[in-house]
Design a protein around this motif. Structure first.
Motif: not given
Lengths: 150, 150
Positions: A61-73, A105-112
């Motif tokens: 969950w620490l790794t997941a939290a660090i990855v969230m920070r990377m996502r935001v950045q 990070i790769e976009v796999l799909g986009v939808r409304q």
């Protein structure tokens, strides 16, 4: 900071790489472990030796939290990145003290969105690697992005 | 502390409820936000007002981390709880400053691990509620448990 993105700016196959690596120190592993995942192998080197992990390892969950920070950045969504659920997380190797992790990070799909008027849902895969290019985590996460046309 | 559980001690339908609630303070929301999810609505009341969340809200990853602590406190696995992947997380309502959250864990399935000899995999659903009994998060998480017969 790159320009902020609306839903319409996302497309399948688009990639966002973390701008640098994050060093995960023993201090951060222990501090997070004490607060949120108080198990011997997240708290203490010696106690970790006798465990499944054979040493001190970061809470997933620490790794997941660090990855969230990377996502935001890395992915600048207009109005901020609002989570719309996780479909998968796998922790494939332990993260050890002084490992440096990065994410792709790769976009796999986009939808409304059917429930959130004026928003779309962006589905992404995140692959996380250590400094030896070994995969330590992967995930599939959805987030909301506002529609330009809304 | 209840007795530690082997794989054979888990069964479908078994439940584990958190022993009490966890109060989520504005200070913890902001501290976690600064470290791992630096977006205005996780950092500052006023900035949150103008956002999707209409106020300060906890990062979903903070909620997930608190729930991990509850899991550790509630489900005593022999040798510790080793994550074997997340199948789903949904954040269904924002967690606000001074909310008190609690969790209910139910075993959905038990099976031997094909890749980890001597371990079984316990599949669990976790439902997380606030002090008004509104669901704020739900998840499906797998963890390893050692086999008594190994």
């Amino acid at each position: 900071m790159p320009k902020e993105l609306y839903f319409e700016d996302f497309y399948v196959g688009q990639t966002f790489n973390s701008l640098g690596g994050a060093k995960v120190t023993a201090e951060e592993i222990k501090e997070f472990g004490q607060k949120y995942d108080p198990q011997p192998f997240h708290l203490d080197e010696a106690a970790g030796e006798g465990s499944f992990f054979k040493g001190l390892a970061a809470s997933g969950w620490l790794t997941a939290a660090i990855v969230m920070r990377m996502r935001v950045q890395t992915v600048p969504v207009v109005g901020g990145m609002i989570g719309a659920g996780v479909e998968e997380i796998r922790w494939t190797l332990p993260v050890r003290p002084n490992d440096i992790i990065r994410s792709e990070i790769e976009v796999l799909g986009v939808r409304q969105s059917s429930s959130r008027k004026g928003f779309g849902i962006v589905r992404t895969r995140t692959l996380v690697y250590n400094q030896r290019n070994e995969q330590v985590m992967r995930s599939v996460v959805n987030f909301l992005a506002p529609m330009k046309t809304a």
